[in-house]
Design a protein around this motif. Structure first.
Motif, PDB file in Angstrom:
ATOM      1  N   SER A  97      43.014  76.926  -8.782  1.00  0.00           N
ATOM      2  CA  SER A  97      42.753  75.487  -8.933  1.00  0.00           C
ATOM      3  C   SER A  97      41.274  75.237  -9.230  1.00  0.00           C
ATOM      4  CB  SER A  97      43.181  74.724  -7.677  1.00  0.00           C
ATOM      5  OG  SER A  97      42.461  75.186  -6.539  1.00  0.00           O
ATOM      6  N   LYS A  98      40.414  76.019  -8.598  1.00  0.00           N
ATOM      7  CA  LYS A  98      38.977  75.872  -8.853  1.00  0.00           C
ATOM      8  C   LYS A  98      38.634  76.273 -10.285  1.00  0.00           C
ATOM      9  CE  LYS A  98      34.449  77.348  -7.107  1.00  0.00           C
ATOM     10  NZ  LYS A  98      33.746  78.184  -6.092  1.00  0.00           N
ATOM     11  N   ARG A  99      39.203  77.398 -10.741  1.00  0.00           N
ATOM     12  CA  ARG A  99      38.875  77.865 -12.098  1.00  0.00           C
ATOM     13  C   ARG A  99      39.453  76.938 -13.158  1.00  0.00           C
ATOM     14  NH1 ARG A  99      36.934  78.172 -15.857  1.00  0.00           N
ATOM     15  NH2 ARG A  99      36.488  79.853 -17.331  1.00  0.00           N
ATOM     16  N   LEU A 100      40.656  76.453 -12.957  1.00  0.00           N
ATOM     17  CA  LEU A 100      41.317  75.637 -13.984  1.00  0.00           C
ATOM     18  C   LEU A 100      40.775  74.212 -14.069  1.00  0.00           C
ATOM     19  CD1 LEU A 100      45.020  76.802 -13.493  1.00  0.00           C
ATOM     20  CD2 LEU A 100      43.508  77.339 -15.415  1.00  0.00           C
ATOM     21  N   THR A 101      39.940  73.829 -13.132  1.00  0.00           N
ATOM     22  CA  THR A 101      39.355  72.484 -13.168  1.00  0.00           C
ATOM     23  C   THR A 101      37.869  72.504 -13.526  1.00  0.00           C
ATOM     24  OG1 THR A 101      39.060  72.615 -10.755  1.00  0.00           O
ATOM     25  CG2 THR A 101      41.019  71.468 -11.551  1.00  0.00           C
ATOM     26  N   GLN A 102      37.360  73.649 -13.915  1.00  0.00           N
ATOM     27  CA  GLN A 102      35.964  73.698 -14.348  1.00  0.00           C
ATOM     28  C   GLN A 102      35.824  73.043 -15.724  1.00  0.00           C
ATOM     29  OE1 GLN A 102      34.573  77.747 -13.991  1.00  0.00           O
ATOM     30  NE2 GLN A 102      34.679  77.721 -11.753  1.00  0.00           N
ATOM     31  N   THR A 103      34.605  72.668 -16.051  1.00  0.00           N
ATOM     32  CA  THR A 103      34.368  71.822 -17.229  1.00  0.00           C
ATOM     33  C   THR A 103      34.808  72.466 -18.543  1.00  0.00           C
ATOM     34  OG1 THR A 103      32.100  72.672 -17.310  1.00  0.00           O
ATOM     35  CG2 THR A 103      32.463  70.586 -16.148  1.00  0.00           C
ATOM     36  N   ASP A 104      34.714  73.800 -18.644  1.00  0.00           N
ATOM     37  CA  ASP A 104      35.083  74.440 -19.913  1.00  0.00           C
ATOM     38  C   ASP A 104      36.576  74.319 -20.211  1.00  0.00           C
ATOM     39  OD1 ASP A 104      35.595  76.260 -17.742  1.00  0.00           O
ATOM     40  OD2 ASP A 104      35.941  77.818 -19.239  1.00  0.00           O
ATOM     41  N   MET A 105      37.353  73.965 -19.188  1.00  0.00           N
ATOM     42  CA  MET A 105      38.798  73.811 -19.386  1.00  0.00           C
ATOM     43  C   MET A 105      39.154  72.464 -20.012  1.00  0.00           C
ATOM     44  SD  MET A 105      40.544  76.463 -18.335  1.00  0.00           S
ATOM     45  CE  MET A 105      40.220  78.021 -17.500  1.00  0.00           C
ATOM     46  N   ASN A 106      38.267  71.517 -19.906  1.00  0.00           N
ATOM     47  CA  ASN A 106      38.585  70.140 -20.311  1.00  0.00           C
ATOM     48  C   ASN A 106      38.139  69.877 -21.747  1.00  0.00           C
ATOM     49  OD1 ASN A 106      39.555  69.634 -17.689  1.00  0.00           O
ATOM     50  ND2 ASN A 106      37.478  69.212 -16.968  1.00  0.00           N
ATOM     51  N   LEU A 107      38.977  70.259 -22.673  1.00  0.00           N
ATOM     52  CA  LEU A 107      38.707  70.017 -24.087  1.00  0.00           C
ATOM     53  C   LEU A 107      39.893  69.288 -24.696  1.00  0.00           C
ATOM     54  CD1 LEU A 107      36.806  70.621 -26.538  1.00  0.00           C
ATOM     55  CD2 LEU A 107      38.281  72.599 -26.992  1.00  0.00           C
ATOM     56  N   MET A 108      39.619  68.262 -25.473  1.00  0.00           N
ATOM     57  CA  MET A 108      40.688  67.503 -26.118  1.00  0.00           C
ATOM     58  C   MET A 108      40.257  67.195 -27.549  1.00  0.00           C
ATOM     59  SD  MET A 108      43.697  66.720 -25.140  1.00  0.00           S
ATOM     60  CE  MET A 108      43.512  66.780 -23.362  1.00  0.00           C
ATOM     61  N   GLU A 109      40.542  68.111 -28.455  1.00  0.00           N
ATOM     62  CA  GLU A 109      40.211  67.939 -29.865  1.00  0.00           C
ATOM     63  C   GLU A 109      41.485  67.701 -30.667  1.00  0.00           C
ATOM     64  OE1 GLU A 109      38.053  71.432 -30.947  1.00  0.00           O
ATOM     65  OE2 GLU A 109      36.141  70.672 -30.156  1.00  0.00           O
ATOM     66  N   PRO A 110      41.372  67.095 -31.833  1.00  0.00           N
ATOM     67  CA  PRO A 110      42.563  66.768 -32.636  1.00  0.00           C
ATOM     68  C   PRO A 110      43.529  67.922 -32.858  1.00  0.00           C
ATOM     69  CG  PRO A 110      40.642  65.685 -33.559  1.00  0.00           C
ATOM     70  CD  PRO A 110      40.145  66.546 -32.444  1.00  0.00           C
ATOM     71  N   PRO A 111      43.070  69.158 -33.169  1.00  0.00           N
ATOM     72  CA  PRO A 111      44.042  70.236 -33.400  1.00  0.00           C
ATOM     73  C   PRO A 111      44.943  70.515 -32.195  1.00  0.00           C
ATOM     74  CG  PRO A 111      41.884  70.871 -34.226  1.00  0.00           C
ATOM     75  CD  PRO A 111      41.694  69.598 -33.456  1.00  0.00           C
ATOM     76  N   LEU A 112      44.428  70.258 -30.984  1.00  0.00           N
ATOM     77  CA  LEU A 112      45.224  70.515 -29.787  1.00  0.00           C
ATOM     78  C   LEU A 112      46.322  69.474 -29.600  1.00  0.00           C
ATOM     79  CD1 LEU A 112      42.430  71.508 -27.210  1.00  0.00           C
ATOM     80  CD2 LEU A 112      43.825  73.004 -28.669  1.00  0.00           C
ATOM     81  N   LEU A 113      46.193  68.331 -30.284  1.00  0.00           N
ATOM     82  CA  LEU A 113      47.178  67.259 -30.149  1.00  0.00           C
ATOM     83  C   LEU A 113      48.110  67.178 -31.357  1.00  0.00           C
ATOM     84  CD1 LEU A 113      44.851  64.477 -28.689  1.00  0.00           C
ATOM     85  CD2 LEU A 113      46.262  66.136 -27.460  1.00  0.00           C
ATOM     86  N   GLN A 114      48.012  68.167 -32.222  1.00  0.00           N
ATOM     87  CA  GLN A 114      48.857  68.194 -33.418  1.00  0.00           C
ATOM     88  C   GLN A 114      49.763  69.415 -33.385  1.00  0.00           C
ATOM     89  OE1 GLN A 114      45.806  68.168 -36.385  1.00  0.00           O
ATOM     90  NE2 GLN A 114      45.210  66.044 -35.981  1.00  0.00           N
TER      91      GLN A 114
END
Length: 534
Positions: A97-114
């Protein structure tokens, strides 16, 4: 034909108790260990396939549903069911839970939503290739073009069975094995399994209980072919679930050479490869072999649900050099895709080699080892035999001495009794074990749940022991059981049961009294102190 035969149930179909005695070609889905097929009525709202899916869901999920309806919670539901049946690692939530909530995990770019490439985003496939190259000790860098990403290994089994086999054809697998594979290969692909039965006796070329040998594979294949069954593939689980076996390099080579001789595909499931928790055991990946006997027919699976303790994140990967197989599986990825944001998180996780090696694996292996030690020490105290292995989350336990007649029906009654006492285990029938009385227990859990769960198991076993003694008082001893586990260092604590001779219960009482008297009168403990041994 297969569908019409199965859906004869509930409306005057064949007796489910006849299934075992029928030829392999007539066997379809054998769930008699969980329920009577006559309990199910065909639904007029479902197709033939829908009725089959309904049967699977109704029979194999009984314990799992009971657990979710009455989960143990230390504060809210202390009398709820403790789940020692589902193979999950519950020891590393803090780390993940600690690793998956670090800042590098939080990316939301257009290719990820297509819509992605159905094989998976290339950045993830490249990371998977590097990850497998490193941890599988591949002799040369693995290629991203050979990587496919799906939402779990269950989907991979389903997809591979569908593209490698035609309906009604079969895949060879050694029993006992992870039972959900039956459902995965059958429900979509209409593919069934042919069993190479392993048992606890050490015979022939075997050196340990439940050992898979090429002779056993050859026999199972011959038997299937003699009955007109076409076998297209072999499934290998390494480390093996539920046994915990780790195959040696020579064993792997023998299995792959066997498959090559018979032109069989080999599906190798290595989902527990990083869950080998003792330094004395060494895991060998098929991808680490210098040379594969038949690389175009060798397909390797792995996922993060076990090794990274995140079974709720559905991610599995396939590595195959056969591009025809890769493209065929990719066409089914449309139904089994992994969403973009999750693909990004998995890629970030897999590339963090320092954290994996220095933090996660060290802690995970230490916790698994401690939990395994606690459960096996409890089993030793109870005098219950078990396989001593160092991989996975499970211990394969021999409860045969608690079965009076040694039948699967009696095994099922014992399973229900554990469930009635609020502890969920998995019985051997769920793994198609050929010997009634073997159970799998999951130990990858917090210590307070392990303690309480083992207390509940102890209560059931002590009650059952008293019942068997009472039954022996009422009638002469007769034992129908045979083939107890052979005595080796790998079967701890009581490897072979000595069946009671037809003595009365009073002689057993006399023996116990004599042993107690000898222990009280012996000065062995006084003479042999720990200081003297030191």
């Amino acid at each position: 034909q297969m569908l019409s035969e199965i859906t004869g149930i509930g409306g005057g179909g064949s007796d489910p108790h006849d299934l075992r005695s029928r030829p392999l070609t007539e066997r379809r889905v054998d769930m008699q260990g969980f329920c009577s097929l006559s309990d199910f009525q065909r639904s007029p709202y479902l197709s033939a396939r829908g009725n089959i899916a309904n049967i699977f869901n109704g029979s194999t999920e009984e314990g799992y549903k009971a657990y979710h309806a009455d989960k143990y919670d230390e504060d809210k539901n202390p009398n709820g069911i403790i789940n020692f049946g589902t193979s999950e690692n519950k020891l590393c939530f803090d780390l993940m839970s600690k690793r998956l909530t670090q800042t590098d995990m939080n990316l939301m770019e257009p290719p990820l939503l297509q819509y992605p490439d159905w094989k998976g985003h290339m950045f993830l496939r490249e990371e998977v290739a590097r990850f497998l190259t490193y941890y599988c000790k591949a002799p040369a860098p693995l290629k991203a073009e050979n990587v496919i990403v799906l939402n779990g290994c269950g989907s991979l089994f389903s997809a591979l069975a569908t593209v490698l086999c035609d309906p009604g054809e079969a895949v060879l697998i050694a029993t006992p094995f992870y039972g959900d594979i039956t459902q995965s290969v059958f429900l979509y692909g209409n593919v069934r399994l042919v069993y190479a039965y392993l048992d606890s006796k050490i015979t022939g070329t075997s050196t340990r209980p439940f050992q898979l040998t090429v002779d056993k594979l050859e026999k199972a294949l011959r038997d299937a072919q003699a009955e007109g069954v076409t076998v297209r593939a072999l499934i290998l689980l390494n480390p093996q679930n539920p046994l915990g076996d780790i195959y040696s390099l020579s064993e792997l080579r023998d299995y792959l050479e066997f498959a090559k001789r018979h032109e069989l595909h080999v599906i190798v499931d290595e989902i527990y490869m990083l869950s080998v928790f003792d330094e004395s055991a060494t895991f060998h990946s098929v991808l680490g072999m210098d040379r594969l006997p038949d690389p175009q027919r060798t397909h390797v699976m792995w996922g993060i649900s076990k090794d990274f303790a995140v079974s709720g994140i559905r991610f599995g990967t396939l590595y195959t050099e056969n591009q025809d197989v890769a493209n065929a599986v990719a066409s089914l990825c449309y139904f089994h895709g992994v969403c973009g944001p999750v693909q990004h998180k998995v890629a970030q996780l897999l590339r963090d080699r320092d954290w994996i090696n220095q933090v996660y694996l060290r802690a995970n292996h230490a916790r698994l080892k401690a939990a395994h030690t606690f459960v096996t020490d409890e089993l030793k105290t109870l005098g219950v035999p078990f396989l001593n292995r160092n991989a996975g989350f499970f211990v394969w336990i021999d409860f045969r001495k608690y079965l009076r007649t040694g039948t699967f029906e009696e095994e099922m009654l014992l399973w229900r009794r554990f469930l009635d006492n609020k502890v969920l285990l998995s019985c051997g029938k769920a793994f198609e074990c050929s010997e009634p009385g073997w159970f799998r227990i999951i130990f990858a859990d917090k210590i307070h749940r392990l303690q309480l769960g083992m207390q509940r198991i102890r209560k059931v076993l002590e009650e059952r022991e008293q019942e068997i003694l009472a039954e022996e008082n009422e009638q002469p001893c007769q034992s129908d059981q045979d083939g107890k586990a052979d005595s080796t260092e790998e079967v701890l604590f009581v490897s072979r049961h000595q069946e009671p001779t037809c003595a009365t219960s009073s002689s057993l009482g006399d023996l116990i009294g004599l042993l107690q008297q000898q222990m009280r009168s012996s000065d062995w403990l006084q003479k042999n102190t720990t200081e003297q041994f030191a």
